[in-house]
Design a protein around this motif. Sequence first.
Motif, PDB file in Angstrom:
ATOM      1  N   LEU A 262       9.468  -5.495   1.924  1.00  0.00           N
ATOM      2  CA  LEU A 262       8.596  -6.399   1.170  1.00  0.00           C
ATOM      3  C   LEU A 262       9.327  -7.695   0.835  1.00  0.00           C
ATOM      4  O   LEU A 262       8.798  -8.800   1.048  1.00  0.00           O
ATOM      5  CB  LEU A 262       8.129  -5.701  -0.109  1.00  0.00           C
ATOM      6  N   SER A 263      10.545  -7.569   0.324  1.00  0.00           N
ATOM      7  CA  SER A 263      11.320  -8.765  -0.017  1.00  0.00           C
ATOM      8  C   SER A 263      11.636  -9.586   1.227  1.00  0.00           C
ATOM      9  O   SER A 263      11.532 -10.822   1.214  1.00  0.00           O
ATOM     10  CB  SER A 263      12.620  -8.361  -0.725  1.00  0.00           C
ATOM     11  N   ALA A 264      12.018  -8.911   2.312  1.00  0.00           N
ATOM     12  CA  ALA A 264      12.377  -9.619   3.543  1.00  0.00           C
ATOM     13  C   ALA A 264      11.168 -10.354   4.123  1.00  0.00           C
ATOM     14  O   ALA A 264      11.275 -11.509   4.565  1.00  0.00           O
ATOM     15  CB  ALA A 264      12.934  -8.635   4.570  1.00  0.00           C
ATOM     16  N   GLU A 265      10.016  -9.695   4.132  1.00  0.00           N
ATOM     17  CA  GLU A 265       8.810 -10.319   4.695  1.00  0.00           C
ATOM     18  C   GLU A 265       8.373 -11.531   3.883  1.00  0.00           C
ATOM     19  O   GLU A 265       7.945 -12.549   4.446  1.00  0.00           O
ATOM     20  CB  GLU A 265       7.685  -9.282   4.762  1.00  0.00           C
TER      21      GLU A 265
ATOM     22  N   LEU B  10       2.099   1.754  -3.566  1.00  0.00           N
ATOM     23  CA  LEU B  10       1.054   2.132  -4.519  1.00  0.00           C
ATOM     24  C   LEU B  10       0.390   3.459  -4.178  1.00  0.00           C
ATOM     25  O   LEU B  10      -0.342   4.016  -4.997  1.00  0.00           O
ATOM     26  CB  LEU B  10      -0.021   1.037  -4.577  1.00  0.00           C
ATOM     27  N   GLY B  11       0.653   3.955  -2.965  1.00  0.00           N
ATOM     28  CA  GLY B  11      -0.063   5.139  -2.504  1.00  0.00           C
ATOM     29  C   GLY B  11       0.303   6.424  -3.212  1.00  0.00           C
ATOM     30  O   GLY B  11      -0.506   7.346  -3.302  1.00  0.00           O
ATOM     31  N   GLY B  12       1.534   6.525  -3.690  1.00  0.00           N
ATOM     32  CA  GLY B  12       1.933   7.711  -4.431  1.00  0.00           C
ATOM     33  C   GLY B  12       2.356   8.891  -3.583  1.00  0.00           C
ATOM     34  O   GLY B  12       2.704   9.949  -4.120  1.00  0.00           O
ATOM     35  N   THR B  13       2.350   8.748  -2.249  1.00  0.00           N
ATOM     36  CA  THR B  13       2.721   9.873  -1.387  1.00  0.00           C
ATOM     37  C   THR B  13       4.005   9.624  -0.608  1.00  0.00           C
ATOM     38  O   THR B  13       4.494  10.526   0.072  1.00  0.00           O
ATOM     39  CB  THR B  13       1.588  10.175  -0.387  1.00  0.00           C
ATOM     40  N   ALA B  14       4.551   8.418  -0.688  1.00  0.00           N
ATOM     41  CA  ALA B  14       5.749   8.085   0.079  1.00  0.00           C
ATOM     42  C   ALA B  14       6.975   8.771  -0.518  1.00  0.00           C
ATOM     43  O   ALA B  14       7.067   8.976  -1.730  1.00  0.00           O
ATOM     44  CB  ALA B  14       5.956   6.572   0.105  1.00  0.00           C
ATOM     45  N   SER B  15       7.915   9.115   0.350  1.00  0.00           N
ATOM     46  CA  SER B  15       9.176   9.696  -0.108  1.00  0.00           C
ATOM     47  C   SER B  15      10.036   8.604  -0.733  1.00  0.00           C
ATOM     48  O   SER B  15       9.743   7.411  -0.611  1.00  0.00           O
ATOM     49  CB  SER B  15       9.917  10.326   1.070  1.00  0.00           C
ATOM     50  N   ALA B  16      11.114   9.016  -1.382  1.00  0.00           N
ATOM     51  CA  ALA B  16      12.022   8.046  -1.998  1.00  0.00           C
ATOM     52  C   ALA B  16      12.591   7.102  -0.945  1.00  0.00           C
ATOM     53  O   ALA B  16      12.734   5.895  -1.181  1.00  0.00           O
ATOM     54  CB  ALA B  16      13.146   8.776  -2.729  1.00  0.00           C
ATOM     55  N   ARG B  17      12.914   7.644   0.234  1.00  0.00           N
ATOM     56  CA  ARG B  17      13.454   6.806   1.300  1.00  0.00           C
ATOM     57  C   ARG B  17      12.405   5.819   1.803  1.00  0.00           C
ATOM     58  O   ARG B  17      12.714   4.640   2.039  1.00  0.00           O
ATOM     59  CB  ARG B  17      13.941   7.685   2.450  1.00  0.00           C
ATOM     60  N   GLN B  18      11.176   6.282   1.972  1.00  0.00           N
ATOM     61  CA  GLN B  18      10.107   5.390   2.429  1.00  0.00           C
ATOM     62  C   GLN B  18       9.839   4.284   1.411  1.00  0.00           C
ATOM     63  O   GLN B  18       9.597   3.137   1.781  1.00  0.00           O
ATOM     64  CB  GLN B  18       8.833   6.200   2.683  1.00  0.00           C
TER      65      GLN B  18
ATOM     66  N   SER C  48       0.836  -1.206   0.000  1.00  0.00           N
ATOM     67  CA  SER C  48       0.000   0.000   0.000  1.00  0.00           C
ATOM     68  C   SER C  48       0.868   1.252   0.000  1.00  0.00           C
ATOM     69  O   SER C  48       0.524   2.260  -0.627  1.00  0.00           O
ATOM     70  CB  SER C  48      -0.940   0.000   1.209  1.00  0.00           C
ATOM     71  N   THR C  49       2.007   1.192   0.681  1.00  0.00           N
ATOM     72  CA  THR C  49       2.940   2.324   0.670  1.00  0.00           C
ATOM     73  C   THR C  49       3.468   2.573  -0.737  1.00  0.00           C
ATOM     74  O   THR C  49       3.538   3.715  -1.207  1.00  0.00           O
ATOM     75  CB  THR C  49       4.121   2.051   1.623  1.00  0.00           C
TER      76      THR C  49
ATOM     77  N   ALA D 255      12.044   3.058  -0.725  1.00  0.00           N
ATOM     78  CA  ALA D 255      13.182   2.132  -0.687  1.00  0.00           C
ATOM     79  C   ALA D 255      13.063   1.182   0.502  1.00  0.00           C
ATOM     80  O   ALA D 255      13.326  -0.026   0.384  1.00  0.00           O
ATOM     81  CB  ALA D 255      14.490   2.915  -0.621  1.00  0.00           C
ATOM     82  N   GLU D 256      12.662   1.723   1.658  1.00  0.00           N
ATOM     83  CA  GLU D 256      12.495   0.883   2.845  1.00  0.00           C
ATOM     84  C   GLU D 256      11.365  -0.125   2.648  1.00  0.00           C
ATOM     85  O   GLU D 256      11.476  -1.291   3.048  1.00  0.00           O
ATOM     86  CB  GLU D 256      12.216   1.758   4.065  1.00  0.00           C
ATOM     87  N   ALA D 257      10.272   0.321   2.021  1.00  0.00           N
ATOM     88  CA  ALA D 257       9.139  -0.575   1.791  1.00  0.00           C
ATOM     89  C   ALA D 257       9.518  -1.699   0.837  1.00  0.00           C
ATOM     90  O   ALA D 257       9.105  -2.850   1.017  1.00  0.00           O
ATOM     91  CB  ALA D 257       7.951   0.215   1.243  1.00  0.00           C
ATOM     92  N   ILE D 258      10.308  -1.387  -0.187  1.00  0.00           N
ATOM     93  CA  ILE D 258      10.748  -2.415  -1.135  1.00  0.00           C
ATOM     94  C   ILE D 258      11.632  -3.441  -0.432  1.00  0.00           C
ATOM     95  O   ILE D 258      11.475  -4.656  -0.617  1.00  0.00           O
ATOM     96  CB  ILE D 258      11.492  -1.764  -2.318  1.00  0.00           C
ATOM     97  N   ASP D 259      12.570  -2.960   0.401  1.00  0.00           N
ATOM     98  CA  ASP D 259      13.434  -3.878   1.146  1.00  0.00           C
ATOM     99  C   ASP D 259      12.615  -4.744   2.103  1.00  0.00           C
ATOM    100  O   ASP D 259      12.820  -5.961   2.201  1.00  0.00           O
ATOM    101  CB  ASP D 259      14.484  -3.093   1.939  1.00  0.00           C
TER     102      ASP D 259
END
Length: 267
Positions: free
Chosen positions: A155-158, A139-147, A136-137, A149-153
């Motif tokens: 996601l893979s870990a989870e 796809l939301g379109g409001t997250a910063s580049a850092r947020q 959701s982060t 990047a953290e969400a992508i990392d």
Amino acid sequence: MPDYAELAEPPRILALIALMGWDGASAAGEAHAAAVPERAELVADAWRTGTRNVVEISDVAGIPVGVVLGDLAAQGIDIADPDAAPAPQPEAVAADTLRELARQADAVISPLVEQTAPGPLTTAAWQLSGVYRDMSTLLGGTASARQRAEAIDDLSAELRIALYHAHLYRASQYTPRELAEQLRLNAPDISVVGAAAVGADVALALDDGRRISVRIERQGDDGPTPGWTTLRSDDPVLETNLGAHDHLELQSALETIAQVLGRHLCD
């Protein structure tokens, strides 16, 4: 009702199947060279989902390699540019939907995880609630580049942790011989993935600076337990007896290796 068997196929395979079924794939002569938008989109989908071998795309589509290159260029794909930004893939689900799924899953599962022994399926479900939140982060379109990047990392870990516990659960349901037989009977279709990894040589770097060589192999039909995973190493530091969970994780790794290498096979 969706075809769940089809949805379970890797996107790369689905894209190749779609390309193989292209109406003009059996055409001959100048029809191949025609700029067919539908074909170009299918060629681009095959590339974007992981088939990075133009010869393979050419064979599947029944068109010359030069036409494949032209189709890719028409879709804005420069295969020679390693810094080219990947084309975004459309998503069918909305951020709000995933955010609500994450909220509900977290409300139900988080209290259970706080127990002493929540179990592998409960733990996997807890990880998936985080997966929904991270999606959701993204796809939301409001997250910063850092947020992002953290969400992508995360996601893979989870997903890795969820898969680990899925293997743990499966290993608890069958004997080693039953698991080996399942693998033997349900081995990936080589004609679809391009290859099957039946073994691999791994160089393992230890924290003391040493390197040891390990051979991972799947027992053939003439072995004592056909389909079971074995380890061999000349270094006694490695314990080579595998449990059911070890077997499942190593076979999953070999399947991933086969999928990646299969994408780069040339006739």
